[in-house]
Design a protein around this motif. Structure first.
Motif, short mmCIF file in Angstrom:
data_model
loop_
_atom_site.label_atom_id
_atom_site.label_comp_id
_atom_site.label_asym_id
_atom_site.label_seq_id
_atom_site.Cartn_x
_atom_site.Cartn_y
_atom_site.Cartn_z
N LYS A 86 0.82 -1.22 0.00
CA LYS A 86 0.00 0.00 0.00
C LYS A 86 0.85 1.26 0.00
CE LYS A 86 -3.88 -2.11 2.40
NZ LYS A 86 -3.23 -3.29 3.02
N GLY A 87 2.04 1.16 0.59
CA GLY A 87 2.91 2.34 0.66
C GLY A 87 3.82 2.50 -0.54
N TYR A 88 3.67 1.65 -1.56
CA TYR A 88 4.50 1.72 -2.78
C TYR A 88 5.99 1.52 -2.48
CZ TYR A 88 0.20 3.86 -4.57
OH TYR A 88 -1.11 4.12 -4.91
N ASN A 98 2.72 10.97 -7.83
CA ASN A 98 1.94 11.86 -6.97
C ASN A 98 0.54 12.13 -7.55
OD1 ASN A 98 1.28 14.25 -5.07
ND2 ASN A 98 3.07 13.22 -4.21
N LEU A 129 -3.72 9.00 -7.44
CA LEU A 129 -2.37 8.98 -6.85
C LEU A 129 -1.52 7.94 -7.56
CD1 LEU A 129 -0.37 9.81 -4.52
CD2 LEU A 129 -1.33 7.90 -3.21
N HIS A 130 -0.27 8.34 -7.91
CA HIS A 130 0.72 7.41 -8.45
C HIS A 130 0.21 6.60 -9.64
CE1 HIS A 130 3.18 8.84 -5.31
NE2 HIS A 130 2.87 8.00 -4.36
N TYR A 201 11.68 3.86 0.33
CA TYR A 201 11.68 4.41 1.69
C TYR A 201 13.03 4.07 2.30
CZ TYR A 201 6.52 4.69 1.73
OH TYR A 201 5.20 4.98 1.48
N LEU A 231 -3.93 17.61 -0.30
CA LEU A 231 -2.52 17.46 -0.68
C LEU A 231 -2.25 17.79 -2.14
CD1 LEU A 231 -1.22 14.40 1.41
CD2 LEU A 231 -0.94 16.83 1.84
N ASP A 271 5.20 16.04 3.49
CA ASP A 271 4.69 15.29 2.35
C ASP A 271 4.46 16.33 1.25
OD1 ASP A 271 3.60 13.50 0.61
OD2 ASP A 271 1.97 12.82 1.91
N GLN A 307 9.75 15.16 -4.02
CA GLN A 307 8.72 14.99 -3.00
C GLN A 307 9.40 14.39 -1.78
OE1 GLN A 307 5.43 15.84 -3.44
NE2 GLN A 307 4.49 14.93 -1.62
N TYR A 309 8.84 12.91 1.68
CA TYR A 309 7.72 12.30 2.40
C TYR A 309 8.30 11.53 3.58
CZ TYR A 309 4.10 8.80 3.41
OH TYR A 309 3.22 7.97 4.05
N PHE A 313 2.13 8.06 6.85
CA PHE A 313 1.01 7.12 6.84
C PHE A 313 1.40 5.75 7.39
CE2 PHE A 313 -0.31 9.95 3.17
CZ PHE A 313 -1.25 10.64 3.92
N GLU A 335 11.41 11.51 -3.57
CA GLU A 335 10.94 11.10 -4.89
C GLU A 335 11.24 12.24 -5.87
OE1 GLU A 335 6.70 9.79 -4.15
OE2 GLU A 335 7.41 10.19 -2.13
C1 GLA Z 1 3.67 9.86 -1.79
C2 GLA Z 1 2.58 10.75 -1.37
C3 GLA Z 1 2.15 10.41 0.02
C4 GLA Z 1 1.74 8.96 0.12
C5 GLA Z 1 2.85 8.09 -0.36
C6 GLA Z 1 2.41 6.65 -0.40
O1 GLA Z 1 4.83 10.16 -1.17
O2 GLA Z 1 2.91 12.12 -1.48
O3 GLA Z 1 1.11 11.25 0.40
O4 GLA Z 1 0.62 8.75 -0.67
O5 GLA Z 1 3.28 8.50 -1.63
O6 GLA Z 1 1.88 6.23 0.81
#
Ligand code: GLA
Length: 370
Positions: A86-88, A98, A129-130, A201, A231, A271, A307, A309, A313, A335
């Motif tokens: 979920k967090g890519y 983004n 998103l993404h 990450y 955002l 973020d 970006q 971040y 989350f 990013e």
């Molecule tokens: C990016 C977004 C965040 C979040 C992450 C994935 O960094 O800016 O807000 O969505 O991806 O969790």
């Protein structure tokens, strides 16, 4: 004597000339596609790349005492990436890194809709998103070994997630010495928009070893793009001077993250997109220093933005490699990319790509310890 000198010279040459590249199976996706893992190794540094999502699955880097640790968040198995990324973590992001407001943009007078998958209320998503629900992080890329690394190719059909044009994306990961380089290129057969990036990450003390609040971060940017409650950039290019967004001098991530600041509240921490001073020239965008290990990450790019971040989350609900739990702010992302929602902001650097044009840029993650 001469032979010995020759042998030493050859050994030095091979260690400079080439990273060792090996390939193994990493399993099959639920729809039966084979996924491989490529290991790039040069000296003490190792990068593991999987063909699902082009994900950096592991990155082993020595600390100031030469002790190696895996410094990126991720999972041990393909199944976990397919079901729970979920967090890519570590993934290649496309077609659009983004957010795109409302999932909508207009190009050449036509409005395009990308399915929305993000927003303050997860039950009522308002942004794409993404790259939408099935972005480039969730597809299997074709792969081939190249000198020092691996080349990944993905052909995204016209209309994929609503984006116009058949797009051919080629991403090359290479490891030479202390530099892991990501080289992005793409071509299209219709006018389109594009914003590729990598979503690793980092936790320079080792993935799963705690939060990143004591990391010193430097970002070579005098401006950033403030956001609204969803955002999405408001369009303003604001000065960082006198704000918690000023990282022009190395500053601990945690020093100001809980300040009473409207933008930090909107982002639940950092973020945001920083507008790099380098304006499109290949230059250092950011540096991260982790005091306990002494590891240093330099991020070098020719993109206009980054970006930053802070893993806001992450909440401890994800268990990653080796059974380690990823708590709040246990990793940070840098990013490198164009600005969020650029297709709806004519004043931002353009993310349009037309037939005949070549999209090409690079990011280097450079590692050291001090
Ligand atoms: C990016 C977004 C965040 C979040 C992450 C994935 O960094 O800016 O807000 O969505 O991806 O969790």
């Amino acid at each position: 004597m001469r032979v010995a000198a020759l042998v030493i010279a050859l050994m030095t040459m091979t260690s400079v000339v080439s990273a060792q590249v090996t390939k193994q199976s990493f399993g099959k996706t639920p729809d039966g596609k084979n996924v491989d893992i490529y290991t790039l190794k040069d000296g003490a540094i190792e990068a593991h790349i999987i063909t699902y999502g082009g994900i950096i699955q592991a990155l082993k880097v020595p600390d100031k005492n030469g002790k190696s640790a895996d410094i990126v968040l991720g999972f041990d198995t393909l199944d976990e990436y397919v079901k729970g990324n979920k967090g890519y973590f570590g993934a290649l992001i496309g077609r659009y890194g983004n957010r795109i407001a409302g999932g909508k943009f207009t190009l050449d007078g036509k409005t395009y809709s990308i399915p929305v998958n993000d927003g303050p209320d997860p039950n009522h998503p308002v942004n794409a998103l993404h790259g939408g629900p099935k972005g480039f992080d969730k597809v299997v890329w074709d792969a081939k070994e190249i000198p020092h690394g691996v080349e990944l190719t993905y052909v995204s059909p016209d209309g994929d997630q609503g984006f116009p044009g058949k797009l051919t994306a080629v991403v090359r990961y290479t490891l030479v010495g202390k530099d892991l380089k990501i080289d992005y290129s793409a071509t299209t057969d219709k006018d389109t928009v594009l914003n590729l990036t990598n979503h690793s990450y980092f936790n320079l003390a080792g993935a799963g070893s705690g939060d990143i609040l004591k990391n010193d971060v430097k970002i070579n940017a005098s401006h950033y793009t403030p956001v609204d409650a969803n955002l999405i950039p408001t369009g303003e290019i604001a000065s960082v001077a006198g704000t918690p967004f000023d990282f022009r001098k190395p500053t601990a991530v945690g020093a100001r993250i809980n300040d009473d600041n409207d933008q930090l509240k909107k982002g639940h921490g950092y973020d945001h997109n920083w507008v790099l001073d380098s304006t499109g020239k290949l230059a250092e965008a950011a540096e991260v220093y982790e005091p306990s290990s002494g590891r240093v990450l330099q991020v070098i790019t020719d993109q206009p933005g980054v970006q930053f971040y802070t893993g806001n989350f992450l909440d401890g609900s994800i268990t990653g490699k080796g059974g380690k739990v990823y708590g709040h702010r246990s990793g940070l992302c840098l990013e490198t990319q164009h600005f969020p929602d650029s297709p709806n902001h004519p004043k931002f650097p353009s993310t349009e790509l037309k037939p005949g044009q070549k999209y090409h840029w690079v990011t280097v993650f450079r590692f050291s310890a001090r």
